[in-house]
Design a protein around this motif. Structure first.
Motif, PDB file in Angstrom:
ATOM      1  N   PHE A 196      -6.947   5.504  19.196  1.00  0.00           N
ATOM      2  CA  PHE A 196      -6.423   4.874  17.983  1.00  0.00           C
ATOM      3  C   PHE A 196      -6.829   5.707  16.779  1.00  0.00           C
ATOM      4  N   CYS A 197      -6.264   5.383  15.632  1.00  0.00           N
ATOM      5  CA  CYS A 197      -6.495   6.167  14.420  1.00  0.00           C
ATOM      6  C   CYS A 197      -7.772   5.695  13.732  1.00  0.00           C
ATOM      7  N   ASP A 198      -8.880   6.297  14.092  1.00  0.00           N
ATOM      8  CA  ASP A 198     -10.172   5.964  13.525  1.00  0.00           C
ATOM      9  C   ASP A 198     -10.456   6.872  12.330  1.00  0.00           C
ATOM     10  N   MET A 232       0.851  -1.181   0.000  1.00  0.00           N
ATOM     11  CA  MET A 232       0.000   0.000   0.000  1.00  0.00           C
ATOM     12  C   MET A 232       0.890   1.235   0.000  1.00  0.00           C
ATOM     13  N   GLN A 233       0.727   2.117  -0.974  1.00  0.00           N
ATOM     14  CA  GLN A 233       1.545   3.311  -1.104  1.00  0.00           C
ATOM     15  C   GLN A 233       0.794   4.503  -0.551  1.00  0.00           C
ATOM     16  N   PHE A 234       1.524   5.320   0.205  1.00  0.00           N
ATOM     17  CA  PHE A 234       0.926   6.493   0.803  1.00  0.00           C
ATOM     18  C   PHE A 234       1.476   7.731   0.120  1.00  0.00           C
ATOM     19  N   SER A 235       0.671   8.773   0.118  1.00  0.00           N
ATOM     20  CA  SER A 235       1.071  10.012  -0.515  1.00  0.00           C
ATOM     21  C   SER A 235       2.188  10.663   0.273  1.00  0.00           C
ATOM     22  N   ASN A 236       3.193  11.229  -0.428  1.00  0.00           N
ATOM     23  CA  ASN A 236       4.310  11.900   0.213  1.00  0.00           C
ATOM     24  C   ASN A 236       4.083  13.401   0.356  1.00  0.00           C
ATOM     25  N   SER A 237       2.909  13.888  -0.075  1.00  0.00           N
ATOM     26  CA  SER A 237       2.656  15.323  -0.065  1.00  0.00           C
ATOM     27  C   SER A 237       2.134  15.813   1.270  1.00  0.00           C
ATOM     28  N   SER A 238       1.895  14.921   2.211  1.00  0.00           N
ATOM     29  CA  SER A 238       1.375  15.324   3.502  1.00  0.00           C
ATOM     30  C   SER A 238       2.443  16.044   4.301  1.00  0.00           C
ATOM     31  N   GLU A 239       2.064  17.158   4.944  1.00  0.00           N
ATOM     32  CA  GLU A 239       2.993  17.913   5.765  1.00  0.00           C
ATOM     33  C   GLU A 239       3.062  17.360   7.174  1.00  0.00           C
ATOM     34  N   VAL A 240       2.098  16.585   7.574  1.00  0.00           N
ATOM     35  CA  VAL A 240       2.089  15.980   8.898  1.00  0.00           C
ATOM     36  C   VAL A 240       2.878  14.677   8.841  1.00  0.00           C
ATOM     37  N   THR A 241       3.929  14.574   9.641  1.00  0.00           N
ATOM     38  CA  THR A 241       4.767  13.370   9.650  1.00  0.00           C
ATOM     39  C   THR A 241       4.489  12.476  10.850  1.00  0.00           C
ATOM     40  N   GLU A 242       3.893  13.033  11.894  1.00  0.00           N
ATOM     41  CA  GLU A 242       3.510  12.228  13.048  1.00  0.00           C
ATOM     42  C   GLU A 242       2.223  12.754  13.656  1.00  0.00           C
ATOM     43  N   ILE A 243       1.522  11.878  14.345  1.00  0.00           N
ATOM     44  CA  ILE A 243       0.227  12.224  14.924  1.00  0.00           C
ATOM     45  C   ILE A 243       0.251  11.905  16.410  1.00  0.00           C
ATOM     46  N   LEU A 244      -0.260  12.825  17.213  1.00  0.00           N
ATOM     47  CA  LEU A 244      -0.320  12.649  18.659  1.00  0.00           C
ATOM     48  C   LEU A 244      -1.691  12.114  19.053  1.00  0.00           C
ATOM     49  N   LEU A 245      -1.691  10.953  19.683  1.00  0.00           N
ATOM     50  CA  LEU A 245      -2.925  10.347  20.187  1.00  0.00           C
ATOM     51  C   LEU A 245      -3.041  10.655  21.682  1.00  0.00           C
ATOM     52  N   LEU A 246      -4.107  11.336  22.070  1.00  0.00           N
ATOM     53  CA  LEU A 246      -4.269  11.744  23.462  1.00  0.00           C
ATOM     54  C   LEU A 246      -4.781  10.616  24.351  1.00  0.00           C
ATOM     55  N   GLY A 247      -5.572   9.722  23.787  1.00  0.00           N
ATOM     56  CA  GLY A 247      -6.106   8.617  24.576  1.00  0.00           C
ATOM     57  C   GLY A 247      -7.104   9.085  25.618  1.00  0.00           C
ATOM     58  N   PHE A 248      -6.983   8.543  26.831  1.00  0.00           N
ATOM     59  CA  PHE A 248      -7.875   8.906  27.933  1.00  0.00           C
ATOM     60  C   PHE A 248      -7.156   9.885  28.854  1.00  0.00           C
ATOM     61  N   VAL A 250      -7.840   7.861   1.828  1.00  0.00           N
ATOM     62  CA  VAL A 250      -7.469   8.683   2.989  1.00  0.00           C
ATOM     63  C   VAL A 250      -6.013   9.115   2.886  1.00  0.00           C
ATOM     64  N   SER A 251      -5.143   8.214   2.438  1.00  0.00           N
ATOM     65  CA  SER A 251      -3.714   8.531   2.360  1.00  0.00           C
ATOM     66  C   SER A 251      -3.413   9.618   1.332  1.00  0.00           C
ATOM     67  N   VAL A 293       2.580   8.745  17.012  1.00  0.00           N
ATOM     68  CA  VAL A 293       2.847   7.694  16.036  1.00  0.00           C
ATOM     69  C   VAL A 293       3.126   8.358  14.698  1.00  0.00           C
ATOM     70  N   SER A 294       3.865   7.669  13.853  1.00  0.00           N
ATOM     71  CA  SER A 294       4.136   8.215  12.530  1.00  0.00           C
ATOM     72  C   SER A 294       2.846   8.260  11.719  1.00  0.00           C
ATOM     73  N   PHE A 295       2.826   9.143  10.744  1.00  0.00           N
ATOM     74  CA  PHE A 295       1.636   9.276   9.917  1.00  0.00           C
ATOM     75  C   PHE A 295       1.329   7.969   9.187  1.00  0.00           C
ATOM     76  N   ILE A 296       2.376   7.333   8.652  1.00  0.00           N
ATOM     77  CA  ILE A 296       2.182   6.053   7.959  1.00  0.00           C
ATOM     78  C   ILE A 296       1.747   4.985   8.954  1.00  0.00           C
ATOM     79  N   GLY A 297       2.312   5.012  10.168  1.00  0.00           N
ATOM     80  CA  GLY A 297       1.909   4.066  11.196  1.00  0.00           C
ATOM     81  C   GLY A 297       0.446   4.227  11.572  1.00  0.00           C
ATOM     82  N   CYS A 298      -0.022   5.472  11.612  1.00  0.00           N
ATOM     83  CA  CYS A 298      -1.420   5.752  11.928  1.00  0.00           C
ATOM     84  C   CYS A 298      -2.337   5.198  10.833  1.00  0.00           C
ATOM     85  N   LEU A 299      -1.969   5.413   9.582  1.00  0.00           N
ATOM     86  CA  LEU A 299      -2.764   4.886   8.472  1.00  0.00           C
ATOM     87  C   LEU A 299      -2.747   3.363   8.437  1.00  0.00           C
TER      88      LEU A 299
END
Length: 310
Positions: free
Chosen positions: A178-180, A1-17, A163-164, A92-98
């Motif tokens: 989690f990345c919903d 699965m190939q993800f787009s490289n044009s995204s400016e976000v490289t990591e995502i912060l998950l706040l959880g509970f 989405v990617s 988590v990394s953007f690709i990891g989130c996807l």
């Protein structure tokens, strides 16, 4: 699965509970215990069904597929969730989130389809018992499971790749564990109308239609059971599908409630916790505790293992 490289976000912060405070360690230990019991319980069902020749039937074949799906779902969500709870949020990394979103969607789609096939199996067993072995043969069962996998891979790849290709310009914070789908779209600076429309369209064959098939199947099952003259006969027949019916109520009940409260983040978190963590734990318990055949097969397997160690 190939993800787009044009995204400016490289990591995502998950706040959880948030604001767990003194309950953080207890919640972490509870989740860890649930994860271990979930994986072991579902693996045990797969092992028992594989070992016992008396359980080599369509119902238990589909049950092993459901157990595998529960293991995949729990393994996708809980390990990272443990990290989030322990550190009170994690990145988590953007690709990891996807990737997590892809496997989550895979598990959920497959569970919907498997529950539908299992309801059809119960319909054939109760409403058409004379033709059951002819209809529900090994070829049909294998083809049904393969079709479920093919359909699931098609829809998950379609949504995940779409989405990617969105633009993610920030912010990069998700108030979830989690990345919903919806939390991811909230981070996008692209127009997500077509993607949301695509999601609604795909929900028809993967959520709505399976639910209708399940309702119709159990409608015929209930009618057939009510025609049985003896009370003990009705109870015995209903017991063969009570486990599956309980699992269906747990799974679709949480989805329906989430649909009724689409904008309540606190409600969505609790319901997401239920069908991603609690339901995979309860499924093997429901099937093992209420199923005499599985309990007997487990006792035989336990006895054989004890003898082999002596």
């Amino acid at each position: 699965m190939q993800f787009s490289n044009s995204s400016e976000v490289t990591e995502i912060l998950l706040l959880g509970f948030q604001n767990l405070e003194s309950f953080r360690i207890c919640f972490f230990l509870l989740l860890l215990i649930i994860f271990c019991v979930t994986v072991c319980g579902n693996l045990l069902i797969i092992l028992v069904v594989s070992y016992s020749r008396s359980l080599h039937s369509p119902m238990y074949f589909f049950l092993t597929q459901l157990s595998f799906t529960d293991i995949m779902l729990s393994s996708t969500i809980v390990p990272n969730m443990l990290h989030i709870v322990l550190l009170e949020g994690t990145s988590v990394s953007f690709i990891g989130c996807l990737t997590q979103f892809y496997f989550f969607l895979t598990s959920e789609s497959l569970e919907c389809l498997l529950l539908t096939v299992m309801s059809y199996d119960r319909y054939q067993a109760i409403c058409n018992p004379l033709h059951y072995n002819m209809v529900m043969d090994l070829t049909f069962c294998v083809r049904a499971v393969l079709l479920c996998w093919v359909m699931m891979i098609a829809v998950t790849l379609t949504l995940s790749v779409t989405v990617s290709r969105l633009q993610f310009c920030g912010p990069n914070v998700i108030d979830h564990f989690f990345c919903d789908f919806d939390p991811l779209l909230e981070l996008s600076c692209s127009d997500t109308f077509l993607l949301k429309l695509e999601d609604m369209i795909l929900a028809v064959p993967f959520v709505v239609c399976p639910f209708i098939v399940i309702l119709v199947s159990y409608g015929y099952i209930i009618i057939t059971i009510m025609k049985i003259p003896s009370v003990s006969g009705r109870q015995k027949t209903f017991s063969t599908c009570s486990s599956h019916l309980a699992v269906v109520f747990l799974y679709y009940g949480s989805l329906i409630i989430m649909y009724l409260f689409p904008n309540k983040k606190s409600v969505k978190k609790v319901l997401s916790l239920f069908y991603t963590v609690v339901t995979p734990l309860l499924n093997p318990m429901i099937y093992s505790l209420s199923n005499r055949d599985i309990k007997q097969a487990f006792k035989k397997l336990k006895s054989k293992m004890c003898l082999s160690f002596k």
